[in-house]
Enzyme design. Structure first.
Site, PDB file in Angstrom:
ATOM      1  N   TYR A 106       0.678  -1.201   0.076  1.00  0.00           N
ATOM      2  CA  TYR A 106       0.046   0.058   0.030  1.00  0.00           C
ATOM      3  C   TYR A 106       0.909   1.085  -0.042  1.00  0.00           C
ATOM      4  O   TYR A 106       0.291   2.377  -0.437  1.00  0.00           O
ATOM      5  CB  TYR A 106      -0.876   0.065   1.311  1.00  0.00           C
ATOM      6  CG  TYR A 106      -2.288  -0.807   1.194  1.00  0.00           C
ATOM      7  CD1 TYR A 106      -2.102  -2.250   0.996  1.00  0.00           C
ATOM      8  CD2 TYR A 106      -3.446  -0.130   1.257  1.00  0.00           C
ATOM      9  CE1 TYR A 106      -3.397  -2.968   0.765  1.00  0.00           C
ATOM     10  CE2 TYR A 106      -4.575  -0.924   0.864  1.00  0.00           C
ATOM     11  CZ  TYR A 106      -4.657  -2.244   0.815  1.00  0.00           C
ATOM     12  OH  TYR A 106      -5.765  -2.993   0.810  1.00  0.00           O
TER      13      TYR A 106
ATOM     14  N   LYS B 149       3.536 -15.606   2.882  1.00  0.00           N
ATOM     15  CA  LYS B 149       3.903 -16.223   1.775  1.00  0.00           C
ATOM     16  C   LYS B 149       5.528 -16.562   1.826  1.00  0.00           C
ATOM     17  O   LYS B 149       6.113 -15.950   0.730  1.00  0.00           O
ATOM     18  CB  LYS B 149       3.365 -15.472   0.499  1.00  0.00           C
ATOM     19  CG  LYS B 149       3.422 -16.132  -0.750  1.00  0.00           C
ATOM     20  CD  LYS B 149       2.351 -17.131  -0.967  1.00  0.00           C
ATOM     21  CE  LYS B 149       2.564 -17.996  -2.137  1.00  0.00           C
ATOM     22  NZ  LYS B 149       1.786 -19.289  -2.278  1.00  0.00           N
TER      23      LYS B 149
ATOM     24  N   ASP C 129      -2.189 -18.727   0.987  1.00  0.00           N
ATOM     25  CA  ASP C 129      -3.245 -19.460   0.266  1.00  0.00           C
ATOM     26  C   ASP C 129      -3.902 -20.603   1.138  1.00  0.00           C
ATOM     27  O   ASP C 129      -5.182 -20.613   0.923  1.00  0.00           O
ATOM     28  CB  ASP C 129      -2.618 -20.057  -1.100  1.00  0.00           C
ATOM     29  CG  ASP C 129      -1.415 -20.591  -0.738  1.00  0.00           C
ATOM     30  OD1 ASP C 129      -0.662 -20.722   0.196  1.00  0.00           O
ATOM     31  OD2 ASP C 129      -0.798 -21.211  -1.886  1.00  0.00           O
TER      32      ASP C 129
ATOM     33  N   ASP D 106      -5.900  -7.308   4.354  1.00  0.00           N
ATOM     34  CA  ASP D 106      -7.344  -6.617   3.450  1.00  0.00           C
ATOM     35  C   ASP D 106      -8.141  -7.764   3.112  1.00  0.00           C
ATOM     36  O   ASP D 106      -9.250  -7.877   3.051  1.00  0.00           O
ATOM     37  CB  ASP D 106      -6.714  -5.674   2.425  1.00  0.00           C
ATOM     38  CG  ASP D 106      -7.877  -5.260   1.653  1.00  0.00           C
ATOM     39  OD1 ASP D 106      -8.855  -4.740   2.272  1.00  0.00           O
ATOM     40  OD2 ASP D 106      -7.683  -5.164   0.400  1.00  0.00           O
TER      41      ASP D 106
ATOM     42  N   ASP E  45     -11.860  -9.325   4.472  1.00  0.00           N
ATOM     43  CA  ASP E  45     -13.179  -9.596   3.805  1.00  0.00           C
ATOM     44  C   ASP E  45     -13.719 -10.926   3.764  1.00  0.00           C
ATOM     45  O   ASP E  45     -14.890 -11.166   4.056  1.00  0.00           O
ATOM     46  CB  ASP E  45     -13.044  -8.981   2.293  1.00  0.00           C
ATOM     47  CG  ASP E  45     -13.326  -7.570   2.143  1.00  0.00           C
ATOM     48  OD1 ASP E  45     -13.229  -6.659   3.278  1.00  0.00           O
ATOM     49  OD2 ASP E  45     -13.959  -7.220   1.164  1.00  0.00           O
TER      50      ASP E  45
END
Ligand code: IPM
Ligand code: MG
Length: 360
Positions: free
Chosen positions: A146, A195, A227, A251, A255
């Protein structure tokens, strides 16, 4: 107590849901003898319309002078709103990123809890929903993709876009420490989501977080690839307590976590810096498609106000009162449209706010 709060209602459903949170705060003030002083500020699309800037420096300065910020949501329809014809650094979202950075709000707490009453609104199969879940997503909020360098330019005749993902060890350590501190007050488990099989930044996250974990021998610490975490969230969400992760992964996963609570309209959030200062906002967006219809779910914002009482003002009893009032209305069967079963009666946004404030 005298509490000075900057209120940023923002765009879309923001004004509707924040108005309900203020209603509930005022009920708390009345019952427990506190005064909430609000100063309303503009950010996002409404600030673009007024000042040509999604967040002015004056607004930042006023926000900084308060104890906390209560925020609704910012932004509009990215396909149709004129705000998205502006250069990226002048769009509504730029205001949100600027306030996070300027106020140093590096720790974003997003609690995802499945209310027993909302099990049927949970899209997971019954055997999974039956077990419930209660997790805290700790999302790093002022670093990573970001805030890294980005540009789009032609390189050797080919249009190329670059976004950079950067973290230093200090940025990782401070959020890891917060994550373990919070785990100590919960079920004492931290899952670092990364990751590390591909990214250098993730490998640094592992190294630093492992060091921090040594200071918390009581906390069970594990790592999980992002993942796999996305998969585990829908397969067995009960396994998570504190999920610690970097900005972009947080982020996306928050959700996903919100959806399995029944609705994104249920997920509150707190963004904290090193002090008691915090910015409190629902995790969901401005939902321009339903704005102005008085049908949005204000619960995420009301629960964010409860987080404000708990984390900024140390008013635990008062925060409990809000959370219990929310539980109560759900138990009594009141539902906004997003969490109602087909055929179930629905209450409007403002009715939900009134019902909750009456139960404080
Ligand atoms: C969130 C939102 C923001 C983010 C957007 C609006 C920039 O999705 O708070 O999760 O990506 O952080
Ligand atoms: Mg998001």
């Amino acid at each position: 107590m005298n509490c000075n709060i900057a209120v940023i209602k923002g765009d879309g459903i923001g004004p509707e849901v924040v108005t309900e949170a203020m209603k509930v705060l005022d009920a708390v003030g009345k019952k427990f003898g506190h005064t909430f002083n609000y100063e309303q500020l503009l950010m996002g699309g409404c600030s673009i319309d007024k000042y040509g800037d999604p967040l002015t420096d004056e607004t930042v300065a006023i926000a900084k002078s308060k104890d906390a910020v209560l925020l609704g949501s910012i932004g509009g329809n990215t396909q149709t709103s004129p705000w998205y014809k502006l250069p990226p650094n002048k769009r509504p979202e730029a205001g949100l990123l600027k306030i996070r950075k300027e106020l140093g709000l590096f720790a974003n707490l997003r609690p995802a809890y499945l209310y027993p009453e909302l099990k049927e609104a949970c899209p997971l199969k019954e055997s999974v929903a039956e077990r419930g879940f209660d997790m805290m997503i700790m999302r790093e909020l002022t670093g990573g993709l970001y805030f890294g360098e980005r540009y789009t330019k032609e390189i050797d005749g080919v249009m190329t876009a670059v976004d950079t993902l950067t973290y230093n060890e200090n940025e990782i350590r401070r959020i890891a420490v917060k994550g373990f501190d919070i785990a100590m007050k919960r079920r004492k488990k931290v899952t670092l989501v990364d990751k590390a099989n591909v990214l250098d930044s993730s490998r640094l996250w592992r190294k630093v977080t492992e060091e921090v974990a040594k200071d918390y021998p009581e906390v069970e610490y594990e790592t999980m690839l992002v993942d796999n975490a996305a998969m585990q969230l829908v397969k067995d969400p009960a396994q998570f307590d504190v999920m610690l992760t970097e900005n972009m992964f947080g982020d996306i996963l928050s959700d996903e976590a919100s959806m399995i609570t029944g609705s994104i309209g249920m997920l509150s959030s707190a963004s904290l810096n090193e002090t008691k200062f915090g910015l409190y906002e629902p995790s969901g967006g401005s939902a321009p498609d339903i704005a102005g219809q008085n049908i949005a779910n204000p619960i995420a914002t009301i629960l964010s106000a409860a987080m404000m009482l708990r984390y900024t003002f140390d008013l635990d009893k008062e925060a409990d009162a809000i959370e219990n009032a929310v539980k109560k209305v759900l138990e009594e069967g009141y539902r906004t449209i997003d969490i109602a079963k087909p055929g179930e009666p629905q209450v409007k946004c403002d009715e939900m706010g009134t019902l909750i404030s009456e139960r404080i």
